[in-house]
Design a protein around this motif. Structure first.
Motif, mmCIF file in Angstrom:
data_model
loop_
_atom_site.group_PDB
_atom_site.id
_atom_site.type_symbol
_atom_site.label_atom_id
_atom_site.label_comp_id
_atom_site.label_asym_id
_atom_site.label_seq_id
_atom_site.Cartn_x
_atom_site.Cartn_y
_atom_site.Cartn_z
ATOM 1 N N GLY A 32 11.584 35.556 -17.106
ATOM 2 C CA GLY A 32 10.738 34.726 -16.264
ATOM 3 C C GLY A 32 11.554 33.607 -15.663
ATOM 4 O O GLY A 32 12.228 32.874 -16.377
ATOM 5 N N LEU A 33 11.529 33.510 -14.359
ATOM 6 C CA LEU A 33 12.223 32.430 -13.661
ATOM 7 C C LEU A 33 11.205 31.374 -13.240
ATOM 8 O O LEU A 33 10.069 31.707 -12.900
ATOM 9 C CB LEU A 33 12.940 32.951 -12.422
ATOM 10 C CG LEU A 33 13.958 34.068 -12.623
ATOM 11 C CD1 LEU A 33 14.640 34.383 -11.293
ATOM 12 C CD2 LEU A 33 14.958 33.718 -13.687
ATOM 13 N N SER A 34 11.643 30.142 -13.230
ATOM 14 C CA SER A 34 10.817 29.040 -12.755
ATOM 15 C C SER A 34 11.558 28.260 -11.684
ATOM 16 O O SER A 34 12.783 28.196 -11.697
ATOM 17 C CB SER A 34 10.454 28.099 -13.898
ATOM 18 O OG SER A 34 9.580 28.707 -14.804
ATOM 19 N N CYS A 35 10.784 27.687 -10.806
ATOM 20 C CA CYS A 35 11.330 26.820 -9.761
ATOM 21 C C CYS A 35 10.496 25.546 -9.782
ATOM 22 O O CYS A 35 9.281 25.590 -9.527
ATOM 23 C CB CYS A 35 11.245 27.507 -8.412
ATOM 24 S SG CYS A 35 11.771 26.492 -7.013
ATOM 25 N N ALA A 36 11.139 24.439 -10.087
ATOM 26 C CA ALA A 36 10.461 23.150 -10.143
ATOM 27 C C ALA A 36 10.842 22.335 -8.916
ATOM 28 O O ALA A 36 12.029 22.156 -8.642
ATOM 29 C CB ALA A 36 10.847 22.416 -11.410
ATOM 30 N N ALA A 37 9.839 21.863 -8.205
ATOM 31 C CA ALA A 37 10.068 21.122 -6.967
ATOM 32 C C ALA A 37 9.742 19.647 -7.155
ATOM 33 O O ALA A 37 8.820 19.286 -7.887
ATOM 34 C CB ALA A 37 9.220 21.696 -5.842
ATOM 35 N N SER A 38 10.503 18.818 -6.477
ATOM 36 C CA SER A 38 10.234 17.383 -6.475
ATOM 37 C C SER A 38 10.635 16.809 -5.121
ATOM 38 O O SER A 38 11.442 17.398 -4.398
ATOM 39 C CB SER A 38 10.994 16.677 -7.603
ATOM 40 O OG SER A 38 12.385 16.866 -7.452
ATOM 41 N N GLY A 39 10.046 15.664 -4.797
ATOM 42 C CA GLY A 39 10.400 14.992 -3.558
ATOM 43 C C GLY A 39 9.741 15.523 -2.311
ATOM 44 O O GLY A 39 10.148 15.178 -1.193
ATOM 45 N N LEU A 40 8.732 16.366 -2.483
ATOM 46 C CA LEU A 40 8.010 16.892 -1.315
ATOM 47 C C LEU A 40 6.549 17.116 -1.688
ATOM 48 O O LEU A 40 6.210 17.178 -2.872
ATOM 49 C CB LEU A 40 8.645 18.211 -0.832
ATOM 50 C CG LEU A 40 8.423 19.512 -1.616
ATOM 51 C CD1 LEU A 40 8.988 20.691 -0.833
ATOM 52 C CD2 LEU A 40 9.022 19.475 -2.975
ATOM 53 N N SER A 41 5.727 17.197 -0.655
ATOM 54 C CA SER A 41 4.315 17.483 -0.869
ATOM 55 C C SER A 41 4.180 18.981 -1.073
ATOM 56 O O SER A 41 3.998 19.752 -0.123
ATOM 57 C CB SER A 41 3.498 17.013 0.327
ATOM 58 O OG SER A 41 2.128 17.178 0.086
ATOM 59 N N PHE A 42 4.281 19.395 -2.309
ATOM 60 C CA PHE A 42 4.475 20.796 -2.660
ATOM 61 C C PHE A 42 3.396 21.706 -2.085
ATOM 62 O O PHE A 42 3.663 22.826 -1.678
ATOM 63 C CB PHE A 42 4.555 20.923 -4.175
ATOM 64 C CG PHE A 42 4.958 22.272 -4.672
ATOM 65 C CD1 PHE A 42 4.097 23.029 -5.457
ATOM 66 C CD2 PHE A 42 6.202 22.797 -4.375
ATOM 67 C CE1 PHE A 42 4.464 24.272 -5.923
ATOM 68 C CE2 PHE A 42 6.586 24.037 -4.829
ATOM 69 C CZ PHE A 42 5.723 24.777 -5.612
ATOM 70 N N LYS A 43 2.167 21.233 -2.051
ATOM 71 C CA LYS A 43 1.053 22.073 -1.597
ATOM 72 C C LYS A 43 1.181 22.458 -0.128
ATOM 73 O O LYS A 43 0.483 23.360 0.344
ATOM 74 C CB LYS A 43 -0.275 21.379 -1.843
ATOM 75 C CG LYS A 43 -0.438 20.062 -1.094
ATOM 76 C CD LYS A 43 -1.773 19.428 -1.419
ATOM 77 C CE LYS A 43 -1.918 18.042 -0.802
ATOM 78 N NZ LYS A 43 -1.844 18.046 0.648
ATOM 79 N N ASN A 44 2.053 21.792 0.611
ATOM 80 C CA ASN A 44 2.252 22.109 2.021
ATOM 81 C C ASN A 44 3.397 23.091 2.253
ATOM 82 O O ASN A 44 3.735 23.392 3.401
ATOM 83 C CB ASN A 44 2.547 20.840 2.812
ATOM 84 C CG ASN A 44 1.336 19.931 2.901
ATOM 85 O OD1 ASN A 44 0.195 20.393 2.851
ATOM 86 N ND2 ASN A 44 1.579 18.642 2.996
ATOM 87 N N TYR A 45 3.981 23.576 1.180
ATOM 88 C CA TYR A 45 5.161 24.423 1.307
ATOM 89 C C TYR A 45 4.935 25.800 0.702
ATOM 90 O O TYR A 45 4.511 25.918 -0.455
ATOM 91 C CB TYR A 45 6.362 23.776 0.610
ATOM 92 C CG TYR A 45 6.934 22.617 1.362
ATOM 93 C CD1 TYR A 45 6.318 21.374 1.348
ATOM 94 C CD2 TYR A 45 8.094 22.773 2.116
ATOM 95 C CE1 TYR A 45 6.841 20.317 2.057
ATOM 96 C CE2 TYR A 45 8.630 21.711 2.829
ATOM 97 C CZ TYR A 45 7.993 20.487 2.798
ATOM 98 O OH TYR A 45 8.523 19.438 3.508
ATOM 99 N N GLY A 46 5.226 26.806 1.488
ATOM 100 C CA GLY A 46 5.326 28.135 0.936
ATOM 101 C C GLY A 46 6.655 28.258 0.203
ATOM 102 O O GLY A 46 7.612 27.524 0.494
ATOM 103 N N VAL A 47 6.697 29.160 -0.757
ATOM 104 C CA VAL A 47 7.912 29.322 -1.560
ATOM 105 C C VAL A 47 8.349 30.779 -1.529
ATOM 106 O O VAL A 47 7.535 31.695 -1.639
ATOM 107 C CB VAL A 47 7.672 28.876 -3.014
ATOM 108 C CG1 VAL A 47 8.897 29.176 -3.882
ATOM 109 C CG2 VAL A 47 7.358 27.380 -3.055
#
Length: 123
Positions: A19-34
């Motif tokens: 299982g891989l995880s990607c943790a995001a910071s410094g952005l409004s995450f809900k506005n970004y597709g991944v």
């Protein structure tokens, strides 16, 4: 400062799971597709999977369809890629990427990239 940090890579035998995880910071995450992409030695970077901003839509490369599952938690700013039935040809560095209002497989659409995590599948 935007950061995407992948984790969870490692060495696994063929047929196993990671299982891989990607943790995001410094952005409004809900506005970004991944999106997740991978690159094996000597090969071009290729699309693996993508998830929409809300998580209601996902798409997968044919090579991983039915084996990989992508999900996200916008309350924790994380995306998870569950990889099952791994094959030696899945060996690569895996990257997550975030794109503003993006949902797709074109890496040029994504604004931010993580540093990558190595996945090695032994036969």
């Amino acid at each position: 400062q935007v950061q995407l940090v992948e984790s969870g890579g490692g060495l696994v035998q063929a047929g196993g799971s990671l299982g891989l995880s990607c943790a995001a910071s410094g952005l409004s995450f809900k506005n970004y597709g991944v999106g997740w992409f991978r690159q094996a030695p000597g090969k071009e970077r290729e699309f693996v999977a993508a998830i929409s901003r809300s998580g209601s839509r996902t798409m997968y490369a044919d090579s991983v369809k039915g084996r990989f599952t992508l999900s996200r938690d916008n309350t924790k700013n994380t995306v998870s890629l569950q990889m099952n039935s791994l094959k030696p040809e899945d060996t690569a560095v895996y990257y997550c990427a975030a794109g503003y209002y993006v949902y797709g497989l074109d890496p040029r659409s994504y604004n931010y990239w993580g540093q990558g995590t190595q996945v090695t599948v032994s036969s």
